[in-house]
Design an enzyme around this catalytic site. Structure first.
Site, mmCIF file in Angstrom:
data_model
loop_
_atom_site.group_PDB
_atom_site.id
_atom_site.type_symbol
_atom_site.label_atom_id
_atom_site.label_comp_id
_atom_site.label_asym_id
_atom_site.label_seq_id
_atom_site.Cartn_x
_atom_site.Cartn_y
_atom_site.Cartn_z
ATOM 1 N N PRO A 81 -7.488 11.990 5.911
ATOM 2 C CA PRO A 81 -8.299 12.013 4.686
ATOM 3 C C PRO A 81 -7.544 11.714 3.552
ATOM 4 O O PRO A 81 -6.541 12.573 3.130
ATOM 5 C CB PRO A 81 -8.819 13.370 4.446
ATOM 6 C CG PRO A 81 -8.305 14.185 5.695
ATOM 7 C CD PRO A 81 -7.108 13.606 5.996
ATOM 8 N N GLU A 82 -7.799 10.827 2.871
ATOM 9 C CA GLU A 82 -7.083 10.070 1.712
ATOM 10 C C GLU A 82 -8.254 10.186 0.538
ATOM 11 O O GLU A 82 -9.280 10.556 0.931
ATOM 12 C CB GLU A 82 -6.364 8.772 1.758
ATOM 13 C CG GLU A 82 -5.618 8.643 2.973
ATOM 14 C CD GLU A 82 -4.835 7.374 3.164
ATOM 15 O OE1 GLU A 82 -4.529 6.708 2.123
ATOM 16 O OE2 GLU A 82 -4.569 6.789 4.150
ATOM 17 N N LYS B 222 -5.990 14.808 -3.306
ATOM 18 C CA LYS B 222 -6.723 15.056 -1.876
ATOM 19 C C LYS B 222 -7.215 16.450 -1.740
ATOM 20 O O LYS B 222 -7.685 16.843 -0.763
ATOM 21 C CB LYS B 222 -5.699 14.781 -0.723
ATOM 22 C CG LYS B 222 -5.106 13.271 -0.799
ATOM 23 C CD LYS B 222 -4.129 12.884 0.193
ATOM 24 C CE LYS B 222 -3.356 11.965 0.004
ATOM 25 N NZ LYS B 222 -2.416 11.403 0.773
ATOM 26 N N ARG C 77 6.994 7.035 8.773
ATOM 27 C CA ARG C 77 5.671 6.606 8.542
ATOM 28 C C ARG C 77 5.641 5.109 8.668
ATOM 29 O O ARG C 77 6.608 4.276 8.572
ATOM 30 C CB ARG C 77 5.029 6.791 7.248
ATOM 31 C CG ARG C 77 5.269 8.212 6.439
ATOM 32 C CD ARG C 77 4.583 9.377 7.073
ATOM 33 N NE ARG C 77 3.213 9.245 7.374
ATOM 34 C CZ ARG C 77 2.408 9.806 6.589
ATOM 35 N NH1 ARG C 77 2.450 10.269 5.406
ATOM 36 N NH2 ARG C 77 0.939 9.589 6.978
#
Length: 276
Positions: free
Chosen positions: A2-3, A57, A260
């Site tokens: 979830p961003e 967030k 990442r």
DNA sequence: CACTCTCCCTGAAAGC
DNA sequence: TGCTTTCAGGGAGAGT
């Protein structure tokens, strides 16, 4: 998962709980990233939910008795709402909050998320809130603010966008999509960005996040809104998860930065000319 | 201080 | 088919 767009979509769905009285809370497992405060049930029972919103967030639920319940979804966290009669406990359901009509469930397989509770007026004393930079959709986020934060930095812009202390809400998917949209190389150091490039990045941040919110976020594996509706923005990804494919005749590549994945298009996202 | 890297955890998918 | 390896949307904390 979830961003910002997924969190925003979740918060929108949570509004159904507004003005409902909390009748019960159950904790099924305490071991998330942090321990779930044990006094939640005692403090929140019989209090009314008066406000539900988002900071970066983080999801914040305010109760009438001046407490704030915080949810962070981590990588795999999800909130869903069911009617009382349809509730069945699933694997990795860690926490439920009941009102007269609804049940809110926090499910998180990887347990990188967390739940916290504190007095509402103390919210900015929480380290994970007070350290946050401006929200990515905050109108005050302009080129001057951004430049001041990064003009000395030798960190690549891809990593800068992921730094919640600079801008809050952007994660790995949207960082990639934003830089593609702005036609900026993910390798460009903060100190090498021209003011014009910073302007483009900010424009792309707002644009991409807005479109993603309007699409209900992105669903890759398991993300869905509180009512189970999936997002659609994944169909608009230009570079994320598309290495090996072409866009506008140029190859899309995947590399690793700071552990990442970075997806980008070297033919379109050019390195800044500015020297420093 | 600024920056980089590893680790927390589970499950899906790819590799063999 | 089944076992092993790799990777995932986030963030803290240790190390340099």
């Amino acid at each position: 998962m979830p961003e910002l767009p997924e969190v925003q979509t979740t918060v929108k769905g949570l509004q159904i709980l507004l003005n409902e009285k909390i009748t019960n809370i159950k904790i099924y497992s305490t071991k998330l990233r942090y321990e779930i405060p044990k006094n939640i049930q005692k403090i929140l029972k019989n209090s009314k939910i008066i406000k539900i919103y988002r900071i970066g967030k983080y999801i914040v639920v305010n109760s009438q008795n001046h407490y704030s319940l915080i949810f962070h979804l981590g990588m795999s966290g999800r909130l869903r709402i069911l009617k009382q009669s349809t509730f069945v406990n699933k694997k990795h359901d860690h926490f439920i909050l009941k009102t007269k009509k609804n049940i809110l469930i926090f499910n998180d397989s990887r347990r990188f998320g967390f739940i916290d509770l504190f007095r509402t007026k103390k919210i900015f004393k929480k380290h994970y809130i007070s350290r946050l930079g401006l929200d990515a959709l905050d109108r005050k986020l302009n080129k001057q603010y951004f430049r001041d934060k990064i003009y000395k930095s030798i960190v690549p812009i891809k990593q800068i966008l992921l730094n919640q202390e600079i801008v809050a809400g952007i994660g790995n998917i949207y960082a990639n999509e934003i830089l593609y949209d702005a036609k900026i190389s993910p390798f460009t150091k903060g100190c090498s960005l021209t003011i014009l490039e910073i302007k483009k990045i900010i424009k792309s941040i707002k644009k991409i996040l807005r479109i993603a919110i309007n699409s209900g976020g992105s669903t890759l594996k398991d993300y869905a809104s509180v009512d189970g509706a999936v997002g659609n923005f994944q169909n608009n990804f230009k570079v994320y998860n598309r290495d090996g494919q072409k866009i506008l005749g140029h190859n899309i590549k995947r590399i690793v930065q700071y552990g990442r994945s970075t997806f980008y298009c070297p033919g379109i996202q050019l390195i800044s000319k500015k020297r420093k």
